[in-house]
Design a protein around this motif. Structure first.
Motif, PDB file in Angstrom:
ATOM      1  N   VAL A 190      61.175  32.446  36.443  1.00  0.00           N
ATOM      2  CA  VAL A 190      60.714  32.806  35.108  1.00  0.00           C
ATOM      3  C   VAL A 190      61.223  34.188  34.704  1.00  0.00           C
ATOM      4  O   VAL A 190      61.623  34.406  33.562  1.00  0.00           O
ATOM      5  CB  VAL A 190      59.168  32.776  35.043  1.00  0.00           C
ATOM      6  CG1 VAL A 190      58.668  33.226  33.676  1.00  0.00           C
ATOM      7  CG2 VAL A 190      58.654  31.382  35.367  1.00  0.00           C
ATOM      8  N   ILE A 191      61.203  35.131  35.643  1.00  0.00           N
ATOM      9  CA  ILE A 191      61.664  36.487  35.355  1.00  0.00           C
ATOM     10  C   ILE A 191      62.703  36.898  36.397  1.00  0.00           C
ATOM     11  O   ILE A 191      62.738  36.346  37.498  1.00  0.00           O
ATOM     12  CB  ILE A 191      60.498  37.502  35.338  1.00  0.00           C
ATOM     13  CG1 ILE A 191      59.744  37.483  36.678  1.00  0.00           C
ATOM     14  CG2 ILE A 191      59.547  37.213  34.181  1.00  0.00           C
ATOM     15  CD1 ILE A 191      58.646  38.533  36.782  1.00  0.00           C
ATOM     16  N   GLU A 192      63.542  37.842  36.048  1.00  0.00           N
ATOM     17  CA  GLU A 192      64.604  38.292  36.948  1.00  0.00           C
ATOM     18  C   GLU A 192      64.185  39.486  37.796  1.00  0.00           C
ATOM     19  O   GLU A 192      64.659  39.659  38.914  1.00  0.00           O
ATOM     20  CB  GLU A 192      65.856  38.659  36.141  1.00  0.00           C
ATOM     21  CG  GLU A 192      66.525  37.478  35.463  1.00  0.00           C
ATOM     22  CD  GLU A 192      67.055  36.454  36.454  1.00  0.00           C
ATOM     23  OE1 GLU A 192      67.486  36.856  37.565  1.00  0.00           O
ATOM     24  OE2 GLU A 192      67.023  35.253  36.132  1.00  0.00           O
ATOM     25  N   GLU A 193      63.301  40.321  37.257  1.00  0.00           N
ATOM     26  CA  GLU A 193      62.895  41.534  37.956  1.00  0.00           C
ATOM     27  C   GLU A 193      61.375  41.637  38.001  1.00  0.00           C
ATOM     28  O   GLU A 193      60.676  41.128  37.122  1.00  0.00           O
ATOM     29  CB  GLU A 193      63.463  42.777  37.253  1.00  0.00           C
ATOM     30  CG  GLU A 193      64.983  42.828  37.185  1.00  0.00           C
ATOM     31  CD  GLU A 193      65.618  43.086  38.541  1.00  0.00           C
ATOM     32  OE1 GLU A 193      64.901  43.598  39.432  1.00  0.00           O
ATOM     33  OE2 GLU A 193      66.810  42.775  38.707  1.00  0.00           O
ATOM     34  N   VAL A 194      60.882  42.309  39.015  1.00  0.00           N
ATOM     35  CA  VAL A 194      59.445  42.536  39.155  1.00  0.00           C
ATOM     36  C   VAL A 194      58.968  43.497  38.072  1.00  0.00           C
ATOM     37  O   VAL A 194      59.670  44.451  37.711  1.00  0.00           O
ATOM     38  CB  VAL A 194      59.152  43.126  40.554  1.00  0.00           C
ATOM     39  CG1 VAL A 194      57.692  43.521  40.690  1.00  0.00           C
ATOM     40  CG2 VAL A 194      59.539  42.132  41.635  1.00  0.00           C
ATOM     41  N   PHE A 195      57.766  43.230  37.538  1.00  0.00           N
ATOM     42  CA  PHE A 195      57.179  44.153  36.564  1.00  0.00           C
ATOM     43  C   PHE A 195      56.854  45.481  37.258  1.00  0.00           C
ATOM     44  O   PHE A 195      56.216  45.501  38.319  1.00  0.00           O
ATOM     45  CB  PHE A 195      55.892  43.570  35.971  1.00  0.00           C
ATOM     46  CG  PHE A 195      56.110  42.306  35.191  1.00  0.00           C
ATOM     47  CD1 PHE A 195      57.043  42.250  34.172  1.00  0.00           C
ATOM     48  CD2 PHE A 195      55.372  41.159  35.479  1.00  0.00           C
ATOM     49  CE1 PHE A 195      57.244  41.082  33.447  1.00  0.00           C
ATOM     50  CE2 PHE A 195      55.564  39.989  34.762  1.00  0.00           C
ATOM     51  CZ  PHE A 195      56.506  39.947  33.745  1.00  0.00           C
ATOM     52  N   THR A 196      57.288  46.590  36.651  1.00  0.00           N
ATOM     53  CA  THR A 196      57.023  47.916  37.219  1.00  0.00           C
ATOM     54  C   THR A 196      56.424  48.822  36.144  1.00  0.00           C
ATOM     55  O   THR A 196      56.712  48.664  34.950  1.00  0.00           O
ATOM     56  CB  THR A 196      58.313  48.563  37.754  1.00  0.00           C
ATOM     57  OG1 THR A 196      59.271  48.647  36.684  1.00  0.00           O
ATOM     58  CG2 THR A 196      58.897  47.750  38.891  1.00  0.00           C
ATOM     59  N   PRO A 197      55.597  49.787  36.538  1.00  0.00           N
ATOM     60  CA  PRO A 197      55.019  50.709  35.552  1.00  0.00           C
ATOM     61  C   PRO A 197      56.041  51.766  35.132  1.00  0.00           C
ATOM     62  O   PRO A 197      57.029  52.004  35.837  1.00  0.00           O
ATOM     63  CB  PRO A 197      53.860  51.343  36.323  1.00  0.00           C
ATOM     64  CG  PRO A 197      54.326  51.329  37.747  1.00  0.00           C
ATOM     65  CD  PRO A 197      55.129  50.070  37.906  1.00  0.00           C
ATOM     66  N   GLN A 228      52.722  46.028  42.790  1.00  0.00           N
ATOM     67  CA  GLN A 228      53.771  45.199  42.203  1.00  0.00           C
ATOM     68  C   GLN A 228      53.604  43.780  42.738  1.00  0.00           C
ATOM     69  O   GLN A 228      53.306  43.592  43.925  1.00  0.00           O
ATOM     70  CB  GLN A 228      55.166  45.719  42.568  1.00  0.00           C
ATOM     71  CG  GLN A 228      55.535  47.007  41.876  1.00  0.00           C
ATOM     72  CD  GLN A 228      56.989  47.380  42.105  1.00  0.00           C
ATOM     73  OE1 GLN A 228      57.712  47.691  41.183  1.00  0.00           O
ATOM     74  NE2 GLN A 228      57.419  47.359  43.353  1.00  0.00           N
ATOM     75  N   ILE A 229      53.795  42.809  41.852  1.00  0.00           N
ATOM     76  CA  ILE A 229      53.693  41.406  42.242  1.00  0.00           C
ATOM     77  C   ILE A 229      55.106  40.835  42.283  1.00  0.00           C
ATOM     78  O   ILE A 229      55.722  40.608  41.243  1.00  0.00           O
ATOM     79  CB  ILE A 229      52.807  40.614  41.261  1.00  0.00           C
ATOM     80  CG1 ILE A 229      51.422  41.262  41.155  1.00  0.00           C
ATOM     81  CG2 ILE A 229      52.692  39.159  41.707  1.00  0.00           C
ATOM     82  CD1 ILE A 229      50.504  40.588  40.146  1.00  0.00           C
ATOM     83  N   ASP A 230      55.615  40.638  43.484  1.00  0.00           N
ATOM     84  CA  ASP A 230      56.987  40.154  43.650  1.00  0.00           C
ATOM     85  C   ASP A 230      57.002  38.630  43.612  1.00  0.00           C
ATOM     86  O   ASP A 230      57.349  37.958  44.584  1.00  0.00           O
ATOM     87  CB  ASP A 230      57.572  40.667  44.962  1.00  0.00           C
ATOM     88  CG  ASP A 230      59.085  40.536  45.004  1.00  0.00           C
ATOM     89  OD1 ASP A 230      59.634  39.832  44.133  1.00  0.00           O
ATOM     90  OD2 ASP A 230      59.714  41.124  45.893  1.00  0.00           O
ATOM     91  N   CYS A 231      56.596  38.094  42.475  1.00  0.00           N
ATOM     92  CA  CYS A 231      56.502  36.647  42.275  1.00  0.00           C
ATOM     93  C   CYS A 231      57.298  36.330  41.012  1.00  0.00           C
ATOM     94  O   CYS A 231      56.788  36.470  39.899  1.00  0.00           O
ATOM     95  CB  CYS A 231      55.033  36.250  42.132  1.00  0.00           C
ATOM     96  SG  CYS A 231      54.746  34.482  42.128  1.00  0.00           S
ATOM     97  N   LEU A 232      58.539  35.931  41.200  1.00  0.00           N
ATOM     98  CA  LEU A 232      59.445  35.724  40.069  1.00  0.00           C
ATOM     99  C   LEU A 232      59.459  34.285  39.579  1.00  0.00           C
ATOM    100  O   LEU A 232      60.075  33.990  38.556  1.00  0.00           O
ATOM    101  CB  LEU A 232      60.874  36.124  40.466  1.00  0.00           C
ATOM    102  CG  LEU A 232      61.058  37.504  41.112  1.00  0.00           C
ATOM    103  CD1 LEU A 232      62.532  37.742  41.410  1.00  0.00           C
ATOM    104  CD2 LEU A 232      60.498  38.600  40.236  1.00  0.00           C
ATOM    105  N   HIS A 233      58.784  33.398  40.310  1.00  0.00           N
ATOM    106  CA  HIS A 233      58.839  31.967  40.008  1.00  0.00           C
ATOM    107  C   HIS A 233      57.465  31.444  39.596  1.00  0.00           C
ATOM    108  O   HIS A 233      56.434  31.857  40.133  1.00  0.00           O
ATOM    109  CB  HIS A 233      59.328  31.176  41.222  1.00  0.00           C
ATOM    110  CG  HIS A 233      60.725  31.518  41.635  1.00  0.00           C
ATOM    111  ND1 HIS A 233      61.054  32.717  42.229  1.00  0.00           N
ATOM    112  CD2 HIS A 233      61.882  30.804  41.530  1.00  0.00           C
ATOM    113  CE1 HIS A 233      62.357  32.735  42.477  1.00  0.00           C
ATOM    114  NE2 HIS A 233      62.872  31.589  42.068  1.00  0.00           N
TER     115      HIS A 233
END
Length: 649
Positions: free
Chosen positions: A439-446, A458-463
């Motif tokens: 769904v996303i290419e990069e992890v969401f970061t502040p 950080q949630i390293d869940c891209l799928h």
């Protein structure tokens, strides 16, 4: 082969000692564990010999084949499910063995139990069906050939994925889900019982394998939740002691506390390959590598990441073609692999992997659907399948399909039930079949200001897939997930860095950071010590920096959190870290060398009766079609003790 004395997730019980005689020698054992575990711990992995005297060991490990049948106090028993309790002598079944003639005169009446629904299989699917039926007061009986309730869930030490509106199973470990589904009242669950036939008139013929009692169960509806059997690919020496399916590895390791080797090669880069490799690390083994015949990895990316972070290499386009036996053929000492394309080895690319003492085969499952096929004949439209018996899937799917079946039966019975609950379960079941979609290419970061203000995760869940325990774990409502096709959304303004989500993520894919103090909060499910020096790594196990474990934060679910102080990474470099490896445990490169010896074509398909691949291919010749029956009649394929469980899936 080793006794596991300490485990980071499981409580290792202290059992009463016992002993029995094996081939004239005394074997020490512990009550409650199986004969197979006792023999392996005592260094006796050979349980039988083929017609050509090849050494053989466990095959399925769950009582569904005949590979481990031995003579136990004069009776043939499957030692993978037969406890040592009360056993006096165990020996290999002699070639000239003939069972005693039994007087079949009826000595007493055969018990007949009557019920509305009979469920074959006390695993996750069968128990889920029972739970819903019990809630609606529908009489039912569950039959299972094991001594414990739970089926394959009893072997699973990891937290499970579930996407739920209300938290129930998500984040629970397999053995805990089994206990929850079974409840406190086990009335109507018949264990140590095997169904040996389905008779006309909707009658199930059952035998208690402990007491030898034969009884019948009459029912109006049949649910077959018999699970699956491991699929074993054919290669040279594929039934040597030391070559085991994942079912054997997990059963012996997580239920029998027996480690079948210390240096493991895993075959199959799917979810089972990842999970068993991780569990082997938990139990104290070293996984040298995972090989995969396809040109890409399978399974869930979060499962792959958890093993890569430990430095375990995943080698794609590699196929196993031979297990290298030790001198006396009681184990292995290496494996020959080759590059492959379309599952065919490429000549001249053979390589030898040395320094291994066990091979963990994780190449999939085959539905155990024989009773389901017969059930459709006897029960017609009132026969239902659940779990792996109808479709191989994750444990989540088995539970949901079991619940769905119960609602379908309630509907036919005309019993009032919550139709919205049925629709919800049905949707969740369909969603659980979904393969993760990126769904996303990069992890969401502040942003920098927020990152430096206070701790965060950080949630390293891209799928996107069917999982949302993280949403329930956050006491501040910072994590939301709207559907199975989305990824978790994280509101950094609500996140205070409490790290509760770090230990409650089933995929171990949430990581905490305190940029000001150069702290990392990383999930761990294996033994580590405070003050240990570590290499900080990314999801591929590549070194990014160095650190030291300052504190182990113990958690109730036993997924602990290590607070690690970075010694050389700060800021944006720090938040690239996804794990650590203890310095002295950092894996050495897998030993692979060219293999220029000739590979013998002694590949057996039927291991009981020693039918070779070449013999079968000669029978087939250039014909475009040939029936299995013709091959059986001409080669005896599938005519051995296991009755084709392995060679005719």
């Amino acid at each position: 082969m080793y006794k596991i004395s300490k485990h980071p997730i499981l409580e290792v019980p202290v059992k009463e000692k016992s002993s029995f005689i094996f081939e004239g020698k005394e074997v020490q054992s512990e009550k409650g564990f199986t004969i197979a575990a006792a023999l392996h711990q005592a260094g006796h992995p050979v349980h039988s010999h083929s017609l050509k005297n090849r050494e053989r060991s466990l095959e399925c490990g769950i009582g569904k084949c005949g590979a481990c049948e031995m003579l136990v106090d004069g009776q043939i028993k499957r030692i993978c499910i037969t406890p040592v309790d009360g056993v006096k002598e165990v020996k290999e079944v002699p070639r000239d063995y003939s069972p005693d003639i039994v007087d079949y005169k009826k000595k007493k009446a055969i018990n007949v139990y009557k019920t509305t629904v009979v469920i074959i299989g006390a695993g996750p699917a069968g128990l889920a069906t029972r739970e819903i039926l019990n809630q609606h007061n529908i009489p039912n009986i569950v039959i299972d050939n094991n001594a414990q309730i739970g089926g394959q869930f009893l072997m699973q030490t990891h937290q499970f994925f579930f996407f739920e509106k209300e938290k129930k199973f998500g984040g629970m470990r397999g053995f805990d889900i089994a206990k929850t589904l079974a409840g406190d009242n086990h009335d109507g669950i018949f264990l140590n019982s095997t169904v040996w036939d389905l008779l006309e008139g909707k009658r199930i013929a059952v035998k208690n394998i402990q007491t030898d009692e034969i009884y019948y169960v009459d029912a109006e509806y049949l649910v077959v939740a018999t699970g699956a059997v491991p699929f074993m690919p054919t290669f040279e020496n594929d039934d040597l002691p030391g070559v085991y399916t994942a079912a054997v590895v997990q059963k012996m390791m997580n239920m029998e506390f027996t480690l079948l080797g210390k240096n493991i090669l895993t075959v199959g880069a799917g979810n089972i390959g990842y999970l068993t490799s991780y569990q082997l690390i938990q139990a104290g083994a070293n996984v040298k590598a995972i090989i995969e015949a396809q040109d890409h990895e399978g399974g869930f990316p979060v499962q792959a990441n958890r093993v890569r972070r430990l430095g375990i290499p995943v080698l794609t386009s590699k196929i196993l073609i031979k297990a290298v036996p030790n001198e006396d053929h009681t184990g292995i000492e290496g494996a020959v692999v080759a590059d492959c394309k379309n599952f065919q080895p490429i000549p001249g690319t053979e390589q030898l992997i040395e320094g291994i003492d066990a091979i963990n085969i994780c190449t999939g499952l085959v539905a155990d659907d024989q009773l389901l096929i017969k059930g459709h004949e006897v029960f017609g439209r009132f026969c239902y399948g659940a779990g792996d018996a109808i479709r191989i899937g994750e444990g989540t799917s088995a539970v949901l399909r079991g619940q769905q079946v119960a609602y379908e039966i309630l509907n036919v019975l005309g019993v009032k039930y919550d139709y919205d609950a049925f629709l919800s379960v049905s949707k969740e079941y369909i969603d659980s079949q979904q393969h993760p979609t990126k769904v996303i290419e990069e992890v969401f970061t502040p942003d920098k200001v927020r990152a430096e203000a206070k701790p965060f995760v950080q949630i390293d869940c891209l799928h996107g897939f069917a999982c949302n325990p993280c949403e329930f774990s956050c006491p501040h409502g910072a994590i939301t997930k709207t559907s199975t096709s989305t990824v978790p959304q994280l509101d950094f303004q609500k996140c205070i860095g409490c790290m509760d989500c770090v230990y409650q993520c089933p995929g171990l894919a949430i990581f905490g950071y305190n940029v000001k103090k150069d702290w990392l909060f990383l999930p761990i499910e294996y033994e580590v010590e405070k003050d240990a020096e570590v290499f900080l790594v990314d999801n591929n196990g590549e070194k990014l920096g160095e650190g030291v474990i300052e504190k182990i934060l113990k958690k109730p679910n036993k997924t602990n959190v290590a607070r690690v102080k970075s010694l050389d990474l700060q800021g944006n470099d720090l938040i690239e870290v996804r794990g650590f490896i203890i310095k002295e445990r950092f894996p050495k490169p897998v030993q692979i060398s060219a293999f220029d010896k000739q590979i013998e074509s002694e590949t057996y398909v039927c291991h009981c009766d020693d039918v070779k691949m070449d013999e079968i291919m000669d029978i087939i010749g250039d014909r475009k079609f040939i029936s299995v029956d013709e091959i059986k009649h001409t080669t005896r394929l599938g005519m051995g003790a296991c009755r084709g469980k392995r060679c005719i899936p």
